[in-house]
Design a protein around this motif. Structure first.
Motif, PDB file in Angstrom:
ATOM      1  N   LYS A   1       0.822  -1.165   0.337  1.00  0.00           N
ATOM      2  CA  LYS A   1       0.474   0.118  -0.443  1.00  0.00           C
ATOM      3  C   LYS A   1       0.790   1.196  -0.205  1.00  0.00           C
ATOM      4  N   ILE A   2       2.145   1.248   1.101  1.00  0.00           N
ATOM      5  CA  ILE A   2       3.269   2.270   0.386  1.00  0.00           C
ATOM      6  C   ILE A   2       3.760   3.101  -0.655  1.00  0.00           C
ATOM      7  N   GLU A   3       4.367   1.401  -0.724  1.00  0.00           N
ATOM      8  CA  GLU A   3       4.868   1.883  -1.905  1.00  0.00           C
ATOM      9  C   GLU A   3       4.332   2.037  -3.566  1.00  0.00           C
ATOM     10  N   SER A   4       2.927   2.077  -3.911  1.00  0.00           N
ATOM     11  CA  SER A   4       2.755   1.707  -4.627  1.00  0.00           C
ATOM     12  C   SER A   4       1.755   3.069  -4.687  1.00  0.00           C
ATOM     13  N   PRO A   5       0.863   3.768  -6.085  1.00  0.00           N
ATOM     14  CA  PRO A   5       0.338   5.124  -5.956  1.00  0.00           C
ATOM     15  C   PRO A   5      -1.004   4.915  -5.437  1.00  0.00           C
ATOM     16  N   ALA A   6      -1.327   5.724  -4.737  1.00  0.00           N
ATOM     17  CA  ALA A   6      -2.878   6.149  -3.760  1.00  0.00           C
ATOM     18  C   ALA A   6      -3.646   5.703  -5.120  1.00  0.00           C
ATOM     19  N   LYS A   7      -4.923   4.262  -4.313  1.00  0.00           N
ATOM     20  CA  LYS A   7      -5.913   3.745  -5.660  1.00  0.00           C
ATOM     21  C   LYS A   7      -7.372   4.824  -4.817  1.00  0.00           C
ATOM     22  N   ASN A   8      -6.796   4.490  -3.547  1.00  0.00           N
ATOM     23  CA  ASN A   8      -7.819   5.253  -2.464  1.00  0.00           C
ATOM     24  C   ASN A   8      -8.194   5.875  -1.239  1.00  0.00           C
ATOM     25  N   ASN A   9      -9.230   5.995  -0.763  1.00  0.00           N
ATOM     26  CA  ASN A   9      -8.445   6.437   0.745  1.00  0.00           C
ATOM     27  C   ASN A   9      -8.058   6.067   1.483  1.00  0.00           C
ATOM     28  N   VAL A  10      -7.707   4.610   1.657  1.00  0.00           N
ATOM     29  CA  VAL A  10      -7.796   3.857   2.263  1.00  0.00           C
ATOM     30  C   VAL A  10      -5.485   3.660   2.543  1.00  0.00           C
ATOM     31  N   ASP A  11      -5.280   3.982   0.487  1.00  0.00           N
ATOM     32  CA  ASP A  11      -4.307   3.904   0.761  1.00  0.00           C
ATOM     33  C   ASP A  11      -3.363   5.297   1.225  1.00  0.00           C
ATOM     34  N   LYS A  12      -4.525   6.229   0.705  1.00  0.00           N
ATOM     35  CA  LYS A  12      -3.630   7.495   1.318  1.00  0.00           C
ATOM     36  C   LYS A  12      -3.947   7.699   1.967  1.00  0.00           C
ATOM     37  N   ILE A  13      -5.053   6.752   3.847  1.00  0.00           N
ATOM     38  CA  ILE A  13      -4.719   7.520   4.768  1.00  0.00           C
ATOM     39  C   ILE A  13      -3.488   6.383   5.245  1.00  0.00           C
ATOM     40  N   ILE A  14      -3.052   5.706   5.000  1.00  0.00           N
ATOM     41  CA  ILE A  14      -1.885   4.470   5.233  1.00  0.00           C
ATOM     42  C   ILE A  14      -0.575   5.413   5.108  1.00  0.00           C
ATOM     43  N   GLN A  15      -0.788   5.833   3.292  1.00  0.00           N
ATOM     44  CA  GLN A  15       0.881   6.742   3.068  1.00  0.00           C
ATOM     45  C   GLN A  15       1.239   8.320   3.466  1.00  0.00           C
ATOM     46  N   LYS A  16       0.241   8.088   4.036  1.00  0.00           N
ATOM     47  CA  LYS A  16       0.347   9.430   5.596  1.00  0.00           C
ATOM     48  C   LYS A  16       0.512   9.805   6.852  1.00  0.00           C
TER      49      LYS A  16
END
Length: 99
Positions: A29-44
């Motif tokens: 989730k962190i290494e791939s581009p954010a696809k949804n809000n879950v990915d954005k939250i995890i990356q942040k």
């Protein structure tokens, strides 16, 4: 919403322990581009660090990130315990005679 997505991932990948799958899922989730809000939250909220020995460490960027890591870890443990409880429940006393 994050726990739901992680739960779906665990259900699809039952062959490995949930705690090791947690790291793999978060790293993906962190290494791939954010696809949804879950990915954005995890990356942040979560950072993955690597030391000189090649070990990885999950770090919460804030107190909410640390709580997120702790909650996901506890969920992975409970998922593993639930699977074990189901396995034991489906066994009969005769299955343990040769142990």
């Amino acid at each position: 919403m994050i726990i739901k997505e992680f739960s779906d991932f665990l259900k699809e990948n039952k062959e490995k322990p949930p705690v090791s799958l947690l790291f793999f899922w978060l790293k993906t989730k962190i290494e791939s581009p954010a696809k949804n809000n879950v990915d954005k939250i995890i990356q942040k909220e979560i950072y993955i660090a690597k030391n000189k020995a090649g070990d990885f460490l999950l770090i919460g960027k804030s107190s909410s990130g640390r709580k997120l890591i702790k909650s996901l870890y506890n969920f992975a443990l409970s998922f593993e315990q639930q699977e074990l409880a189901r396995w034991i429940h489906n066994k009969k006393p005769d299955d343990f005679k040769n142990c």
